[in-house]
Design an enzyme around this catalytic site. Structure first.
Site, PDB file in Angstrom:
ATOM      1  N   LYS A 181       1.344   8.735  55.803  1.00 23.18           N
ATOM      2  CA  LYS A 181       0.148   9.388  56.381  1.00 23.18           C
ATOM      3  C   LYS A 181       0.270   9.456  57.909  1.00 23.18           C
ATOM      4  CE  LYS A 181      -3.861  11.189  57.028  1.00 23.18           C
ATOM      5  NZ  LYS A 181      -5.105  10.560  57.305  1.00 23.18           N
ATOM      6  N   ASN A 185       0.230  12.801  60.211  1.00 15.45           N
ATOM      7  CA  ASN A 185      -0.631  13.039  61.382  1.00 15.45           C
ATOM      8  C   ASN A 185       0.192  13.409  62.614  1.00 15.45           C
ATOM      9  OD1 ASN A 185      -2.583  12.251  59.613  1.00 15.45           O
ATOM     10  ND2 ASN A 185      -3.592  10.840  60.999  1.00 15.45           N
ATOM     11  N   GLU A 188       0.995  16.921  62.344  1.00 16.60           N
ATOM     12  CA  GLU A 188      -0.274  17.627  62.646  1.00 16.60           C
ATOM     13  C   GLU A 188      -0.473  17.743  64.169  1.00 16.60           C
ATOM     14  OE1 GLU A 188      -3.710  15.856  60.509  1.00 16.60           O
ATOM     15  OE2 GLU A 188      -4.667  15.763  62.458  1.00 16.60           O
TER      16      GLU A 188
HETATM   17  N1  LIG Z   1     -12.969  11.452  58.706  1.00  8.13           N
HETATM   18  C1  LIG Z   1     -11.796  11.950  58.305  1.00  8.13           C
HETATM   19  O1  LIG Z   1     -11.536  13.175  58.318  1.00  8.13           O
HETATM   20  C2  LIG Z   1     -10.737  11.025  57.774  1.00  8.13           C
HETATM   21  C3  LIG Z   1      -9.618  11.559  57.101  1.00  8.13           C
HETATM   22  C4  LIG Z   1      -8.677  10.696  56.559  1.00  8.13           C
HETATM   23  C5  LIG Z   1      -8.822   9.338  56.728  1.00  8.13           C
HETATM   24  N2  LIG Z   1      -9.909   8.834  57.414  1.00  8.13           N
HETATM   25  C6  LIG Z   1      -9.998   7.380  57.543  1.00  8.13           C
HETATM   26  O2  LIG Z   1     -10.901   6.911  56.552  1.00  8.13           O
HETATM   27  C7  LIG Z   1     -11.600   5.733  57.012  1.00  8.13           C
HETATM   28  C8  LIG Z   1     -13.094   5.976  56.917  1.00  8.13           C
HETATM   29  O3  LIG Z   1     -13.391   7.107  57.725  1.00  8.13           O
HETATM   30  P1  LIG Z   1     -14.844   7.769  57.769  1.00  8.13           P
HETATM   31  O4  LIG Z   1     -14.675   9.027  58.547  1.00  8.13           O
HETATM   32  O5  LIG Z   1     -15.430   7.827  56.417  1.00  8.13           O
HETATM   33  O6  LIG Z   1     -15.634   6.679  58.656  1.00  8.13           O
HETATM   34  P2  LIG Z   1     -17.198   6.483  58.902  1.00  8.13           P
HETATM   35  O7  LIG Z   1     -17.971   7.690  58.484  1.00  8.13           O
HETATM   36  O8  LIG Z   1     -17.338   5.995  60.299  1.00  8.13           O
HETATM   37  O9  LIG Z   1     -17.596   5.294  57.901  1.00  8.13           O
HETATM   38  C9  LIG Z   1     -17.155   3.983  58.112  1.00  8.13           C
HETATM   39  C10 LIG Z   1     -17.554   3.113  56.946  1.00  8.13           C
HETATM   40  O10 LIG Z   1     -17.014   1.804  57.163  1.00  8.13           O
HETATM   41  C11 LIG Z   1     -18.044   0.847  56.985  1.00  8.13           C
HETATM   42  N3  LIG Z   1     -17.763  -0.337  57.804  1.00  8.13           N
HETATM   43  C12 LIG Z   1     -17.486  -0.368  59.123  1.00  8.13           C
HETATM   44  N4  LIG Z   1     -17.257  -1.635  59.515  1.00  8.13           N
HETATM   45  C13 LIG Z   1     -17.409  -2.408  58.422  1.00  8.13           C
HETATM   46  C14 LIG Z   1     -17.297  -3.802  58.196  1.00  8.13           C
HETATM   47  N5  LIG Z   1     -16.968  -4.669  59.157  1.00  8.13           N
HETATM   48  N6  LIG Z   1     -17.526  -4.265  56.940  1.00  8.13           N
HETATM   49  C15 LIG Z   1     -17.845  -3.401  55.951  1.00  8.13           C
HETATM   50  N7  LIG Z   1     -17.959  -2.077  56.107  1.00  8.13           N
HETATM   51  C16 LIG Z   1     -17.736  -1.587  57.333  1.00  8.13           C
HETATM   52  C17 LIG Z   1     -19.297   1.560  57.409  1.00  8.13           C
HETATM   53  O11 LIG Z   1     -20.419   0.884  56.906  1.00  8.13           O
HETATM   54  P3  LIG Z   1     -21.862   0.957  57.629  1.00  8.13           P
HETATM   55  O12 LIG Z   1     -22.546   2.168  57.072  1.00  8.13           O
HETATM   56  O13 LIG Z   1     -22.520  -0.296  57.218  1.00  8.13           O
HETATM   57  O14 LIG Z   1     -21.637   1.038  59.103  1.00  8.13           O
HETATM   58  C18 LIG Z   1     -19.056   2.945  56.787  1.00  8.13           C
HETATM   59  O15 LIG Z   1     -19.366   2.932  55.421  1.00  8.13           O
HETATM   60  C19 LIG Z   1     -11.074   5.498  58.436  1.00  8.13           C
HETATM   61  O16 LIG Z   1     -10.003   4.593  58.394  1.00  8.13           O
HETATM   62  C20 LIG Z   1     -10.572   6.874  58.856  1.00  8.13           C
HETATM   63  O17 LIG Z   1      -9.606   6.797  59.863  1.00  8.13           O
HETATM   64  C21 LIG Z   1     -10.861   9.639  57.910  1.00  8.13           C
END
Ligand SMILES: NC(=O)c1ccc[n+]([C@@H]2O[C@H](COP(=O)([O-])OP(=O)(O)OC[C@H]3O[C@@H](n4cnc5c(N)ncnc54)[C@H](OP(=O)(O)O)[C@@H]3O)[C@@H](O)[C@H]2O)c1
Length: 466
Positions: A181, A185, A188
């Protein structure tokens, strides 16, 4: 009872849960903040999702062997969640991190869970919010036994490759999924850099955003067809709701990054893989964020950028050809890094399989992955650029590529992406590089020794005598 547990209901987690439930999976969902879970469940009308309000409740509501997908912020959050949920899991369960974790963290986590018999997987997921909902590309790393358990759900929710097969596969042991992955990126980053540079040259030639959009659209109907070109054409057409002009003109020219591009460049340095463009693409984002310094510097040389000495039609054709060659070099650097990593870390990564699962759902999906896969299947592991068909293609691009780059450089337009891909292509096809002089200099001031072209052994010269 549910068959999949999903922890983390952020942007990606919510959509993955919906994707799973649409494919008929019963999913138990859990989020650290209870209100987020409640809001998600109340906004969702279907029956496939069940809430849980503690890690042990997630475990209790799952059939064995349990499948738990973590979709939380990369870094400490992943360790926190593993610590909170692993006491409730049993040997044979599969705990998978689907976020963008560093592959070394994944290796560490797998190592520490191994004695418990819990299969830990690092899974790369690409496709953004939309892909998570409709079908991403899924790169599974970890014990191959875990893949036997993950294969069906991951295949069911993934996108489809050109031949209709699922864009989900096992890509190697421990950190391999997150490594693949990371390389995705990095490619990308380079392709976006190249598209940005094309836009810059067209702007210098006074093309309007609409005209550039039409050109990208046209390229996207030919050899260079890709998701990134498709969305570039759309972005350039978007109007600004606040001013009425083109939105792209109102966006600050300061690009951000989250880390995977930097990690890939670091890995190139660590493994000694000359993927120049990965470092350049990440560092050019840093250059873009040097906005204040660039403003000061450019005020010292007003009107320094000239119009490139290219006709509009000529620019359109030459840039299209250059883009196609440079894009191939971006993918070539990625596969060369993957080849080095699988040798270094002992992963059984099938590079042709990687080229297949990147054909759908992910951000770097592009038609050229069909040809790249065929090259890899025919054994072009040293470099896909050595495959006869791809090599012929690169040679065909040469003239226009060099012409447009030199015209743009004369006009003082910065082209780090195009020049670095061209330098990569030229260096790779040069049998004797001037590194002999570097070795001589190293031996001169540091007695670092050198090897000779005409006999075996290691040599040192007393240079003071010459
Ligand atoms: N966005 C994209 O396009 C994309 C694409 C591929 C991969 N990713 C990867 O996927 C992952 C999630 O991305 P996202 O965009 O979905 O992020 P996000 O919307 O910021 O959501 C983060 C999640 O993590 C939880 N969290 C944060 N800290 C925590 C902790 N200490 N203990 C338990 N839960 C915790 C949050 O819970 P709360 O609601 O309680 O804060 C929330 O559910 C990341 O690693 C990101 O890099 C993202």
């Amino acid at each position: 009872m549910a068959s999949v547990g999903l922890v983390g209901l952020g942007v990606m987690g919510r959509n993955l849960a919906l994707n799973l439930s649409r494919r008929g999976y019963k999913v138990v969902v859990y989020n650290r903040t209870k209100e987020v879970t409640d809001r998600f469940i109340s906004g969702y009308g279907g029956s496939g999702l069940t809430p849980a309000y503690s890690p042990d409740e997630v475990a209790r509501k799952l059939d064995a062997p349990r499948i738990i997908l973590l979709m939380v912020t990369a870094g400490k959050a992943v360790d926190d969640v593993i610590r909170s949920i692993s006491p409730y899991l049993s040997s044979g369960d599969v705990l998978s991190d689907l976020g963008n974790s560093h592959f070394r963290d994944t290796q560490r986590r797998e190592f520490s869970l191994d004695p418990s018999g819990i299969h830990y997987c690092g899974v790369g997921v690409s496709g953004g919010e939309e892909g998570a909902l409709r079908g991403p590309s899924i790169m599974v790393g970890g014990p191959s036994k875990a893949w036997e358990i993950l294969k069906k759900p991951m295949s069911d929710i993934s996108a489809r490759a050109f031949d209709g097969t699922p864009c989900a596969s096992w890509v190697g042991e421990d950190g391999a999924g997150h490594y693949v992955k990371m390389v995705h990126n990095a490619i990308e980053y380079v392709v976006m850099e190249l598209i940005g540079e094309c836009y810059g040259v067209f702007k210098a030639l006074d093309f309007s955003n609409g005209e550039i959009s039409d050109i990208f659209q046209l390229w996207n109907e030919g050899r260079s067809k890709s998701y990134l070109l498709e969305i570039s054409a759309k972005v350039l057409r978007r109007k600004d709701e606040l001013s009425g002009g083109d939105l792209v003109d109102k966006i600050l020219d300061s690009a951000e990054q989250k880390g995977t591009g930097k990690w890939a460049a670091e890995s190139c340095l660590e493994l000694g893989v000359p993927a120049f463009s990965f470092a350049v693409a990440a560092l050019d984002r840093s250059m873009s964020s040097f906005k204040l310094v660039r403003e000061k510097a450019s005020s010292l040389e007003p009107n320094r950028v000239n119009k490139p000495n290219l006709g509009r039609r000529e620019a359109q054709e030459a840039l299209g050809t250059a883009f196609s060659g440079a894009q191939l070099c971006a993918y070539a650097q990625g596969f060369s890094l993957l080849e080095a990593a699988r040798n270094e870390y002992g992963w059984h990564t099938d590079l042709a399989e990687v080229a297949r699962i990147w054909q759908g759902g992910c951000i770097i999906r592009a038609d050229l992955l069909k040809q790249i896969r065929e090259a890899l299947l025919s054994g072009a592991h040293d470099s896909i650029l050595l495959d006869p068909d791809i090599h012929r293609e690169i040679v065909k691009c040469d003239k226009a590529w060099r012409n447009v780059v030199s015209r743009a450089l004369e006009a003082r337009i910065p082209l780090p992406g195009f020049t670095s891909t061209l330098a990569y292509r030229d260096s790779l096809f040069t049998e004797r590089l001037p590194a002999n002089l570097i070795q001589a200099l190293r031996d001169y001031f540091g007695a670092h020794t050198y090897r000779r072209v005409d006999r075996e052994g290691v040599f040192h010269t007393d240079w003071s005598g010459g």
